[in-house]
Scaffold this active site. Structure first.
Site, PDB file in Angstrom:
ATOM      1  N   ARG A   1       0.808  -1.215   0.000  1.00 36.54           N
ATOM      2  CA  ARG A   1       0.000   0.000   0.000  1.00 36.54           C
ATOM      3  C   ARG A   1       0.849   1.278   0.000  1.00 36.54           C
ATOM      4  O   ARG A   1       0.660   2.164  -0.833  1.00 36.54           O
ATOM      5  CB  ARG A   1      -0.834  -0.048   1.279  1.00 36.54           C
ATOM      6  CG  ARG A   1      -1.967   0.846   1.386  1.00 36.54           C
ATOM      7  CD  ARG A   1      -2.634   0.518   2.713  1.00 36.54           C
ATOM      8  NE  ARG A   1      -3.577  -0.562   2.581  1.00 36.54           N
ATOM      9  CZ  ARG A   1      -4.843  -0.385   2.243  1.00 36.54           C
ATOM     10  NH1 ARG A   1      -5.302   0.824   1.988  1.00 36.54           N
ATOM     11  NH2 ARG A   1      -5.662  -1.397   2.142  1.00 36.54           N
ATOM     12  N   THR A   2       1.797   1.343   0.917  1.00 35.80           N
ATOM     13  CA  THR A   2       2.635   2.547   1.007  1.00 35.80           C
ATOM     14  C   THR A   2       3.540   2.674  -0.217  1.00 35.80           C
ATOM     15  O   THR A   2       3.732   3.755  -0.762  1.00 35.80           O
ATOM     16  CB  THR A   2       3.479   2.501   2.297  1.00 35.80           C
ATOM     17  OG1 THR A   2       2.609   2.329   3.406  1.00 35.80           O
ATOM     18  CG2 THR A   2       4.278   3.764   2.485  1.00 35.80           C
TER      19      THR A   2
ATOM     20  N   LYS B   1      22.660  -9.813   1.898  1.00 36.49           N
ATOM     21  CA  LYS B   1      24.056 -10.264   1.758  1.00 36.49           C
ATOM     22  C   LYS B   1      24.944  -9.661   2.842  1.00 36.49           C
ATOM     23  O   LYS B   1      26.159  -9.791   2.795  1.00 36.49           O
ATOM     24  CB  LYS B   1      24.601  -9.862   0.382  1.00 36.49           C
ATOM     25  CG  LYS B   1      23.868 -10.534  -0.764  1.00 36.49           C
ATOM     26  CD  LYS B   1      24.587 -10.242  -2.091  1.00 36.49           C
ATOM     27  CE  LYS B   1      23.727 -10.647  -3.281  1.00 36.49           C
ATOM     28  NZ  LYS B   1      23.371  -9.476  -4.107  1.00 36.49           N
TER      29      LYS B   1
ATOM     30  N   ARG C   1      11.426   2.198   3.746  1.00 35.81           N
ATOM     31  CA  ARG C   1      10.701   1.579   4.854  1.00 35.81           C
ATOM     32  C   ARG C   1      11.580   0.488   5.431  1.00 35.81           C
ATOM     33  O   ARG C   1      12.265  -0.223   4.687  1.00 35.81           O
ATOM     34  CB  ARG C   1       9.386   0.983   4.364  1.00 35.81           C
ATOM     35  CG  ARG C   1       8.507   0.507   5.508  1.00 35.81           C
ATOM     36  CD  ARG C   1       7.254  -0.108   4.954  1.00 35.81           C
ATOM     37  NE  ARG C   1       6.288  -0.420   5.962  1.00 35.81           N
ATOM     38  CZ  ARG C   1       5.254   0.336   6.268  1.00 35.81           C
ATOM     39  NH1 ARG C   1       5.073   1.499   5.687  1.00 35.81           N
ATOM     40  NH2 ARG C   1       4.387  -0.055   7.163  1.00 35.81           N
TER      41      ARG C   1
ATOM     42  N   HIS D   1       5.902   7.456  10.880  1.00 37.65           N
ATOM     43  CA  HIS D   1       5.389   7.274   9.530  1.00 37.65           C
ATOM     44  C   HIS D   1       4.916   8.658   9.069  1.00 37.65           C
ATOM     45  O   HIS D   1       3.724   8.912   8.957  1.00 37.65           O
ATOM     46  CB  HIS D   1       4.229   6.263   9.560  1.00 37.65           C
ATOM     47  CG  HIS D   1       3.837   5.749   8.215  1.00 37.65           C
ATOM     48  ND1 HIS D   1       4.476   6.112   7.053  1.00 37.65           N
ATOM     49  CD2 HIS D   1       2.850   4.908   7.841  1.00 37.65           C
ATOM     50  CE1 HIS D   1       3.902   5.487   6.026  1.00 37.65           C
ATOM     51  NE2 HIS D   1       2.914   4.766   6.485  1.00 37.65           N
TER      52      HIS D   1
END
Ligand SMILES: [Zn+2]
Lengths: 140, 302
Positions: free
Chosen positions: B51-52, B80, B101, B129
């Site tokens: 969604r974001t 890695k 994010r 957020h």
């Protein structure tokens, strides 16, 4: 070393009685080559009892570390047997690599190369917060 | 160069300017259709949030820019063992701006220290957020025509809800705001937030039911009450209906109330409320796209 007369060095005065060993360790004074004297339970008019640390060399002291542990300490710089400078400390606004964030969800818990940075967010309650996750660290 | 890590990184004036630009973009999207032609947004999603990510990509594409990135940690170099700082510096060579994010709190802040391009925090664990908060502010301003002088009700999980914490922080900066915090005792706002409100003399009340607050509210911000936040199933069953908004609970509400929700919802707002003109949570999603457009353009031109 005559603990009353340092020719050139540093005297940490007005340490809260009993805190001198903490400071000795936190400033890594055990790693110094020069002589260091810890004087405990000295009678003091203002404080009742206090500790004093005398360092017989002109070393660089991390004043942020010292200010964080005890902002009441006075740092006296001695040259030729006399005090040439008296530094009064304050709680530092920013602490870099002095205390660690204990929040397991904080990015510093998985990225070890990051500096541990805290900022003073509440001077009255002496609260520091991690700049990454905002976790609170109350000064003891 | 500016980043957006925490909503309070921006002054009230800077937020105002972004919301103004967002309003202009809604009014005439075509005028901005290729203003970022040739620019690239990297979406670095170390944890999935479709969604974001879509909202950021839609925003960049709407401005004529391009997008690249990854949508989970195992497809990134972090898998890695590369440090976050190295990943950010590398991506900074490929993109003009980064939306990031990460499951760990403070990761975007850590990334911003050595970044050569602006970083936008697209969510860092349960911490911040800020683009959701910009979306919320944009929605409140568009619905009310102002961000000051109103009673804001926040309902549901106020303990773990980061959108709630950020919104309280952002709205506290405006005159005449009063908060009504509606939650079960187990999910009250953390003490440091209420202490902050007390210190600044901002009025707030804590209540356990929506009904006792409803008539006074100008905004009702709903959040999810998650099953896993409760110690036992019995408490959850007992409390969950209390925090579900339905037409019956709205009977005493103002005509001008705005009902908001960061979405996705589960069942905390009955679908019967969706057609009520006071329900603005789908408008909120659309506002999110435009406010991200305004943010990206602003940061790229700063
Ligand atoms: Zn932290």
């Amino acid at each position: 070393m005559n603990i009353d007369s340092i020719k050139r060095g540093i005297v940490l005065d007005h340490i809260k009685a009993g805190r001198s060993m903490d400071i000795y360790k936190s400033l890594h004074l055990d790693e110094l080559e020069c002589s260091v004297a810890i004087i405990k339970n000295v009678k003091s008019n203002a404080m009742g009892r206090k500790d004093i640390i005398k360092i017989d060399d002109d070393i660089t002291i991390d004043l942020d570390v010292l200010g964080y542990i005890d902002p009441g300490i006075t740092v006296n710089i001695i040259e030729d047997g006399v005090i040439v400078e008296k530094k009064h400390l304050a709680l530092p606004q920013r602490l870099v690599n002095v205390i660690r964030c204990k929040n397991p969800r904080c990015i510093t818990s998985v990225e070890p190369e990051l500096d541990q940075i805290f900022r003073l967010t509440d001077e009255i309650r002496q609260i520091y917060r991690c700049v990454y996750c905002d976790s609170e660290k109350k000064k003891k | 160069m500016r980043h957006l890590i925490d909503i309070t990184d921006f002054s009230v004036q800077e937020i105002e300017a972004i919301l103004d630009l967002g309003d202009k973009m809604i009014a005439d999207p075509a005028a901005y259709g290729d203003c970022l032609k040739g620019k690239i947004l990297a979406t670095l999603f170390f944890e999935p949030s479709t969604r974001t990510r879509l909202s950021f990509e839609s925003a960049m594409l709407s401005l004529g820019g391009s997008v690249l990135g990854f949508s989970s940690a195992d497809s990134s170099s972090a898998a890695k063992g590369e440090s976050l700082t190295d990943t950010i510096r590398t991506v900074g060579c490929y993109a003009d701006i980064i939306a990031m994010r990460h499951p760990k709190e403070g990761a975007p802040m850590a990334g911003s220290f050595k970044s050569t391009v602006p970083i936008i925090n697209a969510g860092d664990g349960g911490h911040n957020h800020p683009t959701q908060t910009l979306t919320d502010l944009m929605t409140i301003r568009r619905e009310k025509g102002r961000l000051n002088n109103m009673v804001v009700g926040l309902c549901g999980d106020l303990k773990f809800g980061r959108t709630v914490h950020s919104l309280i922080g952002a709205m506290s900066r405006y005159e005449g705001i009063e908060f009504v915090l509606i939650s079960p005792p187990e999910l009250k706002v953390p003490a440091y937030i209420t202490q902050g409100l007390k210190d600044r003399g901002i009025p707030f009340t804590e209540v356990e039911t929506m009904e006792e607050a409803m008539p006074r509210l100008d905004v009702l911000y709903m959040t999810r009450v998650q099953r896993e936040r409760f110690f036992n199933e019995a408490d959850y069953i007992r409390l969950k209906d209390t925090y579900i908004l339905d037409p019956d609970k709205l009977r005493t509400a103002k005509e001008s109330l705005s009902i908001m929700h960061p979405l996705p919802r589960v069942n905390e707002i009955s679908v019967k409320v969706d057609d009520d003109p006071r329900a603005v949570y789908f408008k909120q999603v659309r506002n999110g796209r435009f406010v991200r457009m305004a943010l990206i353009k602003t940061l790229l031109e700063a």
